[in-house]
Design a protein around this motif. Structure first.
Motif, short mmCIF file in Angstrom:
data_model
loop_
_atom_site.label_atom_id
_atom_site.label_comp_id
_atom_site.label_asym_id
_atom_site.label_seq_id
_atom_site.Cartn_x
_atom_site.Cartn_y
_atom_site.Cartn_z
N VAL A 18 10.18 -17.22 63.12
CA VAL A 18 9.49 -16.22 62.31
C VAL A 18 9.99 -14.81 62.67
CG1 VAL A 18 7.25 -15.16 61.78
CG2 VAL A 18 7.47 -17.64 61.89
N PHE A 19 10.14 -14.53 63.95
CA PHE A 19 10.67 -13.22 64.36
C PHE A 19 12.07 -13.00 63.78
CE2 PHE A 19 7.56 -13.42 67.96
CZ PHE A 19 6.93 -12.22 67.69
N ALA A 20 12.90 -14.04 63.78
CA ALA A 20 14.27 -13.92 63.23
C ALA A 20 14.23 -13.62 61.74
CB ALA A 20 15.05 -15.20 63.50
N ALA A 23 13.19 -9.91 61.17
CA ALA A 23 14.30 -8.99 61.43
C ALA A 23 15.33 -9.05 60.30
CB ALA A 23 14.96 -9.32 62.77
N THR A 24 15.58 -10.23 59.78
CA THR A 24 16.53 -10.39 58.68
C THR A 24 16.02 -9.70 57.42
OG1 THR A 24 17.28 -12.48 59.59
CG2 THR A 24 17.79 -12.07 57.28
N LEU A 25 14.75 -9.86 57.11
CA LEU A 25 14.19 -9.20 55.93
C LEU A 25 14.32 -7.69 56.01
CD1 LEU A 25 10.96 -11.31 55.30
CD2 LEU A 25 13.06 -11.28 53.93
N MET A 26 14.17 -7.14 57.21
CA MET A 26 14.30 -5.69 57.34
C MET A 26 15.72 -5.23 57.03
SD MET A 26 11.94 -4.19 60.35
CE MET A 26 13.27 -4.33 61.47
N VAL A 27 16.71 -5.95 57.51
CA VAL A 27 18.09 -5.52 57.29
C VAL A 27 18.47 -5.63 55.82
CG1 VAL A 27 19.37 -7.66 57.69
CG2 VAL A 27 20.36 -5.49 58.39
N LEU A 28 17.84 -6.53 55.08
CA LEU A 28 18.14 -6.66 53.66
C LEU A 28 17.72 -5.44 52.86
CD1 LEU A 28 17.23 -10.42 53.06
CD2 LEU A 28 19.51 -9.40 53.30
N GLU A 29 16.81 -4.64 53.39
CA GLU A 29 16.36 -3.41 52.72
C GLU A 29 17.40 -2.29 52.82
OE1 GLU A 29 13.66 -2.46 50.90
OE2 GLU A 29 13.02 -4.55 50.85
N LEU A 30 18.32 -2.38 53.77
CA LEU A 30 19.33 -1.33 53.94
C LEU A 30 20.35 -1.42 52.82
CD1 LEU A 30 19.96 -1.56 57.79
CD2 LEU A 30 18.56 0.11 56.59
N TRP A 47 15.97 5.83 56.50
CA TRP A 47 16.22 4.40 56.57
C TRP A 47 16.75 4.01 57.94
CZ3 TRP A 47 14.52 0.98 53.14
CH2 TRP A 47 14.18 1.45 51.87
N ALA A 48 17.72 4.80 58.43
CA ALA A 48 18.33 4.49 59.72
C ALA A 48 17.31 4.55 60.85
CB ALA A 48 19.49 5.45 59.98
N ILE A 49 16.51 5.61 60.86
CA ILE A 49 15.51 5.76 61.92
C ILE A 49 14.44 4.68 61.80
CG2 ILE A 49 13.64 7.25 62.74
CD1 ILE A 49 15.47 9.64 62.20
N SER A 50 13.93 4.47 60.60
CA SER A 50 12.87 3.47 60.41
C SER A 50 13.35 2.08 60.80
CB SER A 50 12.40 3.47 58.97
OG SER A 50 11.88 4.71 58.61
N TYR A 51 14.55 1.73 60.36
CA TYR A 51 15.08 0.41 60.68
C TYR A 51 15.30 0.27 62.19
CZ TYR A 51 18.27 -3.49 61.19
OH TYR A 51 18.85 -4.66 61.61
N ALA A 52 15.94 1.27 62.81
CA ALA A 52 16.23 1.18 64.25
C ALA A 52 14.95 1.07 65.06
CB ALA A 52 17.04 2.40 64.69
N VAL A 53 13.96 1.88 64.73
CA VAL A 53 12.69 1.84 65.46
C VAL A 53 11.99 0.50 65.23
CG1 VAL A 53 10.37 2.84 65.56
CG2 VAL A 53 12.38 4.33 65.59
N SER A 54 11.92 0.05 64.00
CA SER A 54 11.24 -1.22 63.72
C SER A 54 11.96 -2.40 64.38
CB SER A 54 11.12 -1.46 62.21
OG SER A 54 10.20 -0.55 61.66
N TYR A 55 13.28 -2.37 64.38
CA TYR A 55 14.03 -3.44 65.03
C TYR A 55 13.74 -3.44 66.53
CZ TYR A 55 17.73 -6.81 65.87
OH TYR A 55 18.40 -7.93 66.23
N PRO A 94 8.52 -5.39 57.76
CA PRO A 94 9.55 -5.01 56.79
C PRO A 94 9.00 -4.17 55.64
CG PRO A 94 9.86 -7.29 57.42
CD PRO A 94 8.55 -6.84 58.01
N PHE A 95 7.83 -4.53 55.14
CA PHE A 95 7.20 -3.76 54.06
C PHE A 95 6.87 -2.34 54.52
CE2 PHE A 95 3.15 -2.18 52.39
CZ PHE A 95 3.50 -2.00 51.05
N ALA A 96 6.19 -2.24 55.68
CA ALA A 96 5.79 -0.92 56.18
C ALA A 96 7.02 -0.07 56.52
CB ALA A 96 4.90 -1.08 57.41
N THR A 97 8.04 -0.69 57.07
CA THR A 97 9.28 0.03 57.40
C THR A 97 9.93 0.58 56.14
OG1 THR A 97 9.63 -1.37 59.34
CG2 THR A 97 11.56 -0.21 58.47
N ALA A 98 10.01 -0.24 55.10
CA ALA A 98 10.63 0.20 53.85
C ALA A 98 9.85 1.37 53.23
CB ALA A 98 10.71 -0.97 52.86
N TRP A 99 8.52 1.31 53.29
CA TRP A 99 7.72 2.39 52.71
C TRP A 99 7.90 3.69 53.49
CZ3 TRP A 99 1.75 3.14 52.52
CH2 TRP A 99 1.41 3.98 51.46
N VAL A 100 7.91 3.58 54.82
CA VAL A 100 8.14 4.76 55.66
C VAL A 100 9.51 5.36 55.33
CG1 VAL A 100 8.59 5.50 58.04
CG2 VAL A 100 6.58 4.12 57.53
#
Length: 194
Positions: A18-20, A23-30, A47-55, A94-100
């Motif tokens: 589930v964790f994997a 993380a994959t869903l988040m990268v698909l937003e980039l 996007w870069a900051i949100s993704y890096a922090v969330s990852y 992933p949802f919250a990261t994309a919105w931020v």
């Protein structure tokens, strides 16, 4: 005994999967810019900051989860359910990261992001308490480990709640407080030994 360990191993493997996926869903937003110039990357900073922090946050959450799962010999039904609840909360990252990212760290998305971490931390506290309570009763360990873990988790929870409130007026500071609160979870072995 072997069947109990297999059940704990299966729970760990499922959680890792589930964790994997998260993380994959988040990268698909980039999304890469259409422009060929490096200057086209500058508007993508949220996007870069949100993704890096969330990852990084997912990595910290996984490390702590992995550390605790080492102490589980026979997961109870309650532990399995709180594990699912914890994973459910993490799955919203992933949802919250994309919105931020889409809003450039605007107030409402950062409040939601911090609120999500409040929910994740509450589920983690329950999960942590169940695992450490079972470990303490099995090994006759002192309550010091549980008190230290509980104290640290409550401080982190207070940090997330503070971040949520601060984000109402200063979202970037609130976002920073989220990161600062999670620093306390970087070393899970500081309370549980090896």
């Amino acid at each position: 005994m072997r069947e109990e360990k297999t059940t704990a191993d299966r729970l760990t493997a499922f959680s890792d999967s589930v964790f994997a996926v998260i993380a994959t869903l988040m990268v698909l937003e980039l999304k890469a810019p259409d422009n060929l110039a490096f200057s086209a990357l500058w508007p993508l900073w949220p996007w870069a900051i949100s993704y890096a922090v969330s990852y990084l946050l997912i990595a910290i959450i996984w490390i702590n989860h992995h550390h605790l799962m080492r102490f589980v010999s026979s997961p109870t039904l309650g532990l399995i359910w709180i594990n699912f609840i914890h994973l459910f909360m993490v799955s919203f990252l992933p949802f919250a990261t994309a919105w931020v990212a889409r809003t450039g760290l605007a107030s409402s998305p950062v409040v939601l992001y911090a609120g999500l971490f409040v929910c994740i931390e509450i589920a983690y506290i329950v999960f942590e308490n169940q695992v450490l309570a079972a470990r303490a009763s099995a090994t006759q360990a002192s309550g010091i480990i549980r008190r230290l873990a509980s104290r640290r988790s409550l401080i982190v929870l207070a940090g997330f709640i503070s971040a949520m409130l601060v984000a109402l007026v200063a979202p970037r500071l609130g976002f920073g407080l989220i990161c600062g609160a999670l620093i306390l979870h970087v070393r899970p072995d500081s309370y549980g030994g090896k």
